[in-house]
Design an enzyme around this catalytic site. Structure first.
Site, PDB file in Angstrom:
ATOM      1  N   THR A   1       2.975   4.604   1.200  1.00 53.58           N
ATOM      2  CA  THR A   1       4.079   4.738   2.151  1.00 53.58           C
ATOM      3  C   THR A   1       3.548   5.021   3.543  1.00 53.58           C
ATOM      4  O   THR A   1       2.697   5.880   3.732  1.00 53.58           O
ATOM      5  CB  THR A   1       5.015   5.880   1.717  1.00 53.58           C
ATOM      6  OG1 THR A   1       5.535   5.564   0.439  1.00 53.58           O
ATOM      7  CG2 THR A   1       6.142   6.054   2.701  1.00 53.58           C
TER       8      THR A   1
ATOM      9  N   ASP B   1       0.833  -1.195   0.000  1.00 55.25           N
ATOM     10  CA  ASP B   1       0.000   0.000   0.000  1.00 55.25           C
ATOM     11  C   ASP B   1       0.869   1.246   0.000  1.00 55.25           C
ATOM     12  O   ASP B   1       2.082   1.179  -0.204  1.00 55.25           O
ATOM     13  CB  ASP B   1      -0.944  -0.014   1.208  1.00 55.25           C
ATOM     14  CG  ASP B   1      -0.194   0.171   2.510  1.00 55.25           C
ATOM     15  OD1 ASP B   1       1.035   0.002   2.490  1.00 55.25           O
ATOM     16  OD2 ASP B   1      -0.818   0.490   3.518  1.00 55.25           O
TER      17      ASP B   1
END
Length: 413
Positions: free
Chosen positions: A315, A313
């Protein structure tokens, strides 16, 4: 107000000592139990009471009854196979027990009209909590007074961009204050806080379905129905060879008959396959551990081996949310001039070299520091402000040039 904490003046008094004691007695504190959903007894039971161990143990008992303990050495496969599983899963349990999104630290709270610092576990429901820059939010709270508070919620939401919090906004435990300060009222503590809920979800044990172990167990189930009558048939044939049960018992030949029957049966059980599978799983788990990957159950290694594509996903949740300096891109009219580029790069380093640089500034310092740049002489500095959106430095060379230009100009009448 306690001046040593360097906090704004506020009118709120916070909880009284008697209210804090009442919350502590009712268990409304920020203490969280660090236990997993799987106990040591569950781990031992799952690895000991298996179909393979049951078959080998029954065969070993029959051999031990005869007194021929040397022929029961095959029973050590149980200890090796069981020990590998227990040790690996106990290590995973120990790691999970230490897993926590929150960092244990001291936080400023306002009680009886005074600001004081308490450990995070001593924060109670209804406390007035000071959220200061650089600190992690220890419990869920509602902002009463915000003084430019900005939070990094990447650990919770995956969004790396900071969020400004105003009066009345909700803040969640696990987020980090990157700038400003705020006074907030705690409305969820301990296991009811957002960070504790996320941690509890990560600690939930889920049984892994292994096709390899499922196939081995299918073979063992088939062998169980085949082994029992086959063992009886082998013992009966051995007894007939020595002259019947009475003669076998009188002469002691029944012992060798049972040992021979068990040897024939055990040879049909895939002991080597079971042990080799456990050893391969254990080696894979150790290699993953060196890469900071937690293996809760040995069979999960097989699941990972079947993965073709791993999607991450944004950061901040799975990754660490850090930034790195890549390069400095010059304007077209300045591109190609090494002296100008070197001076601009040095200026960028000096601009970032503040007393407490933010994340971007620290990334610039680290990146340019590895390339040999060091702090240059700075005569004056204008720190960065989000209002004016710029910062500046004055170098001795620039100051001398300005002073020289001022000397050359005629006085204004």
């Amino acid at each position: 107000m306690n001046a040593t904490l360097n906090l704004p003046e506020v009118e709120e008094n916070g909880l009284t000592a008697s209210q804090v004691r009442a919350c502590e007695e009712s268990g409304q504190t920020n203490a969280v139990k660090s236990t997993t959903s799987r106990s040591i007894l569950d781990i031992v039971r799952a690895n000991v009471f298996t179909l393979f161990n049951g078959i080998i143990f029954a065969a070993m008992v029959l051999v031990l009854i005869t007194g021929s303990w040397k022929d029961a050495v095959f029973g050590f496969v149980i200890l090796i196979n069981t020990g590998i599983g227990i040790v690996t899963e106990l290590k995973a349990k120990r790691t999970l027990d230490r897993l926590s999104i929150l960092v244990t630290s001291d936080y400023a709270v306002r009680r009886d009209g005074e600001n004081t610092e308490v450990p995070s576990r001593d924060i109670v429901l209804g406390d007035l909590l000071w959220i200061r820059s650089g600190e992690q939010v220890p419990a869920d709270a509602q902002v009463l007074s915000s003084y430019g508070l900005e939070l990094d919620e990447s650990m919770l939401t995956g969004e790396s961009r900071t969020v400004r919090k105003e009066d009345g906004d909700q803040v969640y435990s696990g987020s980090t204050a990157v700038s400003g300060v705020a006074l907030a009222r705690v409305n969820a503590v301990g296991e009811h806080s957002y960070a504790a809920t996320l941690t509890a979800q990560a600690k939930v044990y889920k049984k892994t379905v292994s096709d390899l172990n499922k196939g081995i167990n299918t073979i063992l189930k088939f062998m169980t129905f085949l082994v029992v009558p086959l063992c009886v048939l082998l013992v009966w044939s051995q007894m007939r060879t020595v002259g019947g049960w009475n003669a076998a018992i009188a002469s002691g030949e029944w012992r060798q008959a049972i040992v021979s029957a068990v040897a024939g049966v055990v040879g049909m059980i895939p002991e080597g396959l079971v042990l080799l599978t456990s050893l391969n799983f254990a080696v894979a788990a150790m290699r993953l551990a060196r890469k900071n990957t937690l293996v809760q159950e040995l069979e999960s290694v097989e699941t990972l081996a079947r993965v073709d594509c791993l999607n991450l996903d944004k950061t901040g949740t799975i990754t660490d949310g850090g930034i790195m300096f890549d390069r400095l891109v010059m304007l077209e009219r300045m591109d190609g001039d090494d002296r100008v580029e070197s001076a601009a790069t040095q200026a960028l380093y000096d601009l970032s070299n503040e007393e407490q640089p933010n994340g971007t500034g620290q990334a610039v310092l680290d990146g340019l520091g590895e390339r040999g740049y060091h702090a240059g002489p700075v005569r004056a500095r204008v720190p960065f402000s989000s209002a004016r959106k710029w910062s500046a430095i004055v170098t001795p060379a620039a100051a001398a040039e300005t002073e020289s230009a001022a000397d050359r100009e005629p006085p204004t009448v």
